[in-house]
Design a protein around this motif. Structure first.
Motif, PDB file in Angstrom:
ATOM      1  N   LEU A 202     -12.806  -4.954 -23.190  1.00 15.70           N
ATOM      2  CA  LEU A 202     -11.851  -5.013 -22.096  1.00 15.70           C
ATOM      3  C   LEU A 202     -11.281  -3.638 -21.759  1.00 15.70           C
ATOM      4  O   LEU A 202     -10.972  -3.345 -20.607  1.00 15.70           O
ATOM      5  CB  LEU A 202     -10.720  -5.978 -22.433  1.00 15.70           C
ATOM      6  CG  LEU A 202     -11.053  -7.465 -22.352  1.00 15.70           C
ATOM      7  CD1 LEU A 202      -9.938  -8.300 -22.970  1.00 15.70           C
ATOM      8  CD2 LEU A 202     -11.293  -7.891 -20.907  1.00 15.70           C
ATOM      9  N   ALA A 203     -11.148  -2.785 -22.781  1.00 12.20           N
ATOM     10  CA  ALA A 203     -10.575  -1.459 -22.572  1.00 12.20           C
ATOM     11  C   ALA A 203     -11.636  -0.403 -22.238  1.00 12.20           C
ATOM     12  O   ALA A 203     -11.299   0.749 -22.024  1.00 12.20           O
ATOM     13  CB  ALA A 203      -9.793  -1.029 -23.820  1.00 12.20           C
ATOM     14  N   GLY A 204     -12.907  -0.793 -22.223  1.00 13.11           N
ATOM     15  CA  GLY A 204     -13.965   0.163 -21.929  1.00 13.11           C
ATOM     16  C   GLY A 204     -14.309   1.077 -23.081  1.00 13.11           C
ATOM     17  O   GLY A 204     -14.907   2.143 -22.892  1.00 13.11           O
ATOM     18  N   ARG A 205     -13.932   0.683 -24.295  1.00 13.61           N
ATOM     19  CA  ARG A 205     -14.234   1.490 -25.477  1.00 13.61           C
ATOM     20  C   ARG A 205     -15.539   1.025 -26.126  1.00 13.61           C
ATOM     21  O   ARG A 205     -15.883  -0.152 -26.034  1.00 13.61           O
ATOM     22  CB  ARG A 205     -13.106   1.367 -26.507  1.00 13.61           C
ATOM     23  CG  ARG A 205     -11.804   2.020 -26.080  1.00 13.61           C
ATOM     24  CD  ARG A 205     -10.725   1.885 -27.153  1.00 13.61           C
ATOM     25  NE  ARG A 205     -10.075   0.578 -27.131  1.00 13.61           N
ATOM     26  CZ  ARG A 205     -10.109  -0.304 -28.105  1.00 13.61           C
ATOM     27  NH1 ARG A 205     -10.820  -0.072 -29.193  1.00 13.61           N
ATOM     28  NH2 ARG A 205      -9.458  -1.450 -28.001  1.00 13.61           N
ATOM     29  N   PRO A 206     -16.244   1.922 -26.809  1.00 12.97           N
ATOM     30  CA  PRO A 206     -17.444   1.490 -27.537  1.00 12.97           C
ATOM     31  C   PRO A 206     -17.064   0.717 -28.789  1.00 12.97           C
ATOM     32  O   PRO A 206     -15.959   0.857 -29.320  1.00 12.97           O
ATOM     33  CB  PRO A 206     -18.133   2.810 -27.906  1.00 12.97           C
ATOM     34  CG  PRO A 206     -17.035   3.809 -27.948  1.00 12.97           C
ATOM     35  CD  PRO A 206     -16.030   3.385 -26.901  1.00 12.97           C
ATOM     36  N   ILE A 207     -17.970  -0.120 -29.254  1.00 12.96           N
ATOM     37  CA  ILE A 207     -17.767  -0.835 -30.512  1.00 12.96           C
ATOM     38  C   ILE A 207     -18.768  -0.321 -31.535  1.00 12.96           C
ATOM     39  O   ILE A 207     -19.917  -0.033 -31.207  1.00 12.96           O
ATOM     40  CB  ILE A 207     -17.906  -2.362 -30.337  1.00 12.96           C
ATOM     41  CG1 ILE A 207     -19.281  -2.752 -29.807  1.00 12.96           C
ATOM     42  CG2 ILE A 207     -16.812  -2.884 -29.413  1.00 12.96           C
ATOM     43  CD1 ILE A 207     -19.494  -4.244 -29.700  1.00 12.96           C
ATOM     44  N   GLU A 208     -18.305  -0.190 -32.762  1.00  8.74           N
ATOM     45  CA  GLU A 208     -19.175   0.244 -33.851  1.00  8.74           C
ATOM     46  C   GLU A 208     -19.860  -0.994 -34.435  1.00  8.74           C
ATOM     47  O   GLU A 208     -19.191  -1.924 -34.886  1.00  8.74           O
ATOM     48  CB  GLU A 208     -18.373   0.985 -34.907  1.00  8.74           C
ATOM     49  CG  GLU A 208     -17.803   2.304 -34.386  1.00  8.74           C
ATOM     50  CD  GLU A 208     -17.069   3.095 -35.454  1.00  8.74           C
ATOM     51  OE1 GLU A 208     -16.757   2.514 -36.520  1.00  8.74           O
ATOM     52  OE2 GLU A 208     -16.807   4.277 -35.229  1.00  8.74           O
ATOM     53  N   VAL A 209     -21.176  -0.984 -34.438  1.00  9.51           N
ATOM     54  CA  VAL A 209     -21.963  -2.127 -34.893  1.00  9.51           C
ATOM     55  C   VAL A 209     -22.657  -1.741 -36.187  1.00  9.51           C
ATOM     56  O   VAL A 209     -23.610  -0.945 -36.188  1.00  9.51           O
ATOM     57  CB  VAL A 209     -22.986  -2.562 -33.826  1.00  9.51           C
ATOM     58  CG1 VAL A 209     -23.744  -3.794 -34.292  1.00  9.51           C
ATOM     59  CG2 VAL A 209     -22.292  -2.839 -32.496  1.00  9.51           C
ATOM     60  N   TYR A 210     -22.193  -2.305 -37.281  1.00  9.58           N
ATOM     61  CA  TYR A 210     -22.724  -1.919 -38.589  1.00  9.58           C
ATOM     62  C   TYR A 210     -23.992  -2.688 -38.926  1.00  9.58           C
ATOM     63  O   TYR A 210     -24.299  -3.717 -38.331  1.00  9.58           O
ATOM     64  CB  TYR A 210     -21.650  -2.114 -39.659  1.00  9.58           C
ATOM     65  CG  TYR A 210     -20.543  -1.092 -39.514  1.00  9.58           C
ATOM     66  CD1 TYR A 210     -20.717   0.210 -39.960  1.00  9.58           C
ATOM     67  CD2 TYR A 210     -19.342  -1.424 -38.894  1.00  9.58           C
ATOM     68  CE1 TYR A 210     -19.716   1.161 -39.808  1.00  9.58           C
ATOM     69  CE2 TYR A 210     -18.337  -0.482 -38.732  1.00  9.58           C
ATOM     70  CZ  TYR A 210     -18.535   0.809 -39.193  1.00  9.58           C
ATOM     71  OH  TYR A 210     -17.546   1.749 -39.024  1.00  9.58           O
ATOM     72  N   GLY A 211     -24.720  -2.148 -39.880  1.00 12.38           N
ATOM     73  CA  GLY A 211     -26.003  -2.730 -40.254  1.00 12.38           C
ATOM     74  C   GLY A 211     -27.019  -2.609 -39.136  1.00 12.38           C
ATOM     75  O   GLY A 211     -28.025  -3.320 -39.128  1.00 12.38           O
ATOM     76  N   ASN A 212     -26.741  -1.671 -38.190  1.00 10.04           N
ATOM     77  CA  ASN A 212     -27.603  -1.499 -37.020  1.00 10.04           C
ATOM     78  C   ASN A 212     -27.846  -2.819 -36.284  1.00 10.04           C
ATOM     79  O   ASN A 212     -28.879  -3.019 -35.661  1.00 10.04           O
ATOM     80  CB  ASN A 212     -28.926  -0.843 -37.417  1.00 10.04           C
ATOM     81  CG  ASN A 212     -28.743   0.620 -37.795  1.00 10.04           C
ATOM     82  OD1 ASN A 212     -28.200   1.407 -37.019  1.00 10.04           O
ATOM     83  ND2 ASN A 212     -29.159   0.984 -39.003  1.00 10.04           N
ATOM     84  N   GLY A 213     -26.872  -3.720 -36.401  1.00 10.90           N
ATOM     85  CA  GLY A 213     -26.962  -4.999 -35.712  1.00 10.90           C
ATOM     86  C   GLY A 213     -27.810  -6.033 -36.413  1.00 10.90           C
ATOM     87  O   GLY A 213     -27.901  -7.176 -35.956  1.00 10.90           O
ATOM     88  N   ARG A 214     -28.426  -5.665 -37.545  1.00  4.63           N
ATOM     89  CA  ARG A 214     -29.313  -6.605 -38.250  1.00  4.63           C
ATOM     90  C   ARG A 214     -28.533  -7.360 -39.324  1.00  4.63           C
ATOM     91  O   ARG A 214     -28.822  -7.290 -40.517  1.00  4.63           O
ATOM     92  CB  ARG A 214     -30.506  -5.854 -38.843  1.00  4.63           C
ATOM     93  CG  ARG A 214     -31.423  -5.247 -37.790  1.00  4.63           C
ATOM     94  CD  ARG A 214     -32.694  -4.693 -38.408  1.00  4.63           C
ATOM     95  NE  ARG A 214     -32.418  -3.557 -39.279  1.00  4.63           N
ATOM     96  CZ  ARG A 214     -32.368  -2.291 -38.863  1.00  4.63           C
ATOM     97  NH1 ARG A 214     -32.544  -2.008 -37.581  1.00  4.63           N
ATOM     98  NH2 ARG A 214     -32.123  -1.314 -39.706  1.00  4.63           N
TER      99      ARG A 214
END
Length: 353
Positions: A202-214
């Motif tokens: 909603l704020a236009g910020r990136p999200i950190e996705v751990y485990g490369n999404g796996r």
């Protein structure tokens, strides 16, 4: 009408359970320290809703304060104790281990001593799927070995389970320990994935996705979790009387009226599918920062809900699309934001699932 004592009543799950019990005409003694692990204003907002019910009585104090806990119980002696208060969070346990030992071990021991004194007809205590640790066998079953915790949080919860078994055996306290699997929904905790994803998108910020999404989690919608807890209240463990339903393996102790029960639907969701669902509900695409696995995390949680089904004739079934939509609707109302909100903030959202 039943008299309940609910620890952690201003927390995410405790609030939903207490509100359900009060709406059904039960009396609830709430007990919560309103700590600042996350914004206490959210906890106070939840508690204010509960205080509108005439059957609600609240004590603000630390779980470790045995005298205060006993005084709260003496006002309205509980027939059922539901212990939900805890220091949560896998990653925070790396930075603040003493908090976990104090709350999850010493605090839980205080609850066990209370149960020893007041003799409720049923003691129910919240554990975690993190207790399964490094187990490679999936789905996780309650009788699987859980000897290799991956975080101090998991270790303290497993320690709580062991203490509860000892008290159930020594003092004949019927006890059910339930293991939660990534609970989400309205009024959720700000340190959890859905809250942080929603806030960042909603704020236009990136999200950190751990485990490369796996990664994948057996997400459990909070209303489903509460339904399971309410049904388990009357499914008291009785030593020597295991559940009998289609050959289900019961975790009932051979020496105590004690049982461990998974509460989850048994349908893990891939992290990237979860993110796409959040995007669809908000109507905006997330900016992703793909990162390796963090210390203490496991790649997959998946529950075998067979025992829960045998005991309650119920298994959580709310789909991710419906559950996420309900959370996003609540988030926007609570924070007074629009899904069309623009944002250019560059701070990142660190996500715990």
């Amino acid at each position: 009408m039943t008299q309940f004592l609910v620890t952690g009543s201003a927390g995410f799950i405790g609030f939903h359970l207490a509100r359900r019990l009060l709406a059904e005409g039960h009396q609830v003694t709430g007990y919560d320290a309103l700590t600042n692990y996350y914004d206490p204003a959210l906890k106070r907002a939840r508690n204010a809703i509960l205080e509108a019910y005439p059957g609600y009585s609240f004590t603000e104090a630390l779980l470790e304060d045995r005298d205060e806990l006993m005084r709260a119980a003496e006002k309205r002696p509980p027939e059922v104790i539901v212990h939900l208060a805890a220091q949560a969070g896998v990653r925070y346990s790396i930075d603040a281990p003493a908090t976990y030992v104090s709350s999850n071990l010493t605090g839980s021991w205080a609850v066990l001593e209370l149960a020893r004194a007041v003799r409720p007809r049923h003691l129910l205590m919240a554990s975690t799927s993190s207790a399964y640790g490094a187990n490679e066998k999936v789905p996780f079953g309650e009788t699987d070995r859980a000897d290799h915790p991956m975080s101090l949080y998991a270790a303290t919860k497993k320690g709580m389970e062991a203490m509860a078994h000892a008290y159930a055996h020594l003092f004949a306290i019927p006890s059910t320990l339930f293991r939660f699997f990534t609970v989400y929904g309205p009024w959720g905790r700000p340190d959890m994935a859905l809250f942080k994803f929603t806030s960042a998108i909603l704020a236009g910020r990136p999200i950190e996705v751990y485990g490369n999404g796996r990664m994948a989690r057996d997400f459990t919608y909070v209303d489903d979790l509460v339904e399971a807890i309410v049904r388990l209240v009357d499914a008291m463990p009785v030593q020597g009387a295991p559940a009998d339903a289609g050959g289900v393996v019961d975790s009932l102790s051979p020496v105590a009226s004690y049982r461990v029960v998974n509460i989850a639907g048994g349908h893990p969701v891939e992290l990237m599918d979860f993110i796409r669902t959040v995007e669809a509900c908000i109507g905006r695409q997330a900016r992703l920062d793909m990162l390796p696995m963090q210390a203490g995390d496991v790649p997959l949680t998946a529950a075998d809900p067979s025992l829960l089904r045998a005991l309650t004739c119920y298994v959580p079934s709310t789909g991710i699309a419906d559950g996420v939509a309900a959370f996003v609707d609540w988030y926007c109302r609570y924070h007074g934001v629009s899904r069309a909100r623009d944002g250019g903030e560059t701070a990142r959202a660190t996500v715990a699932i």
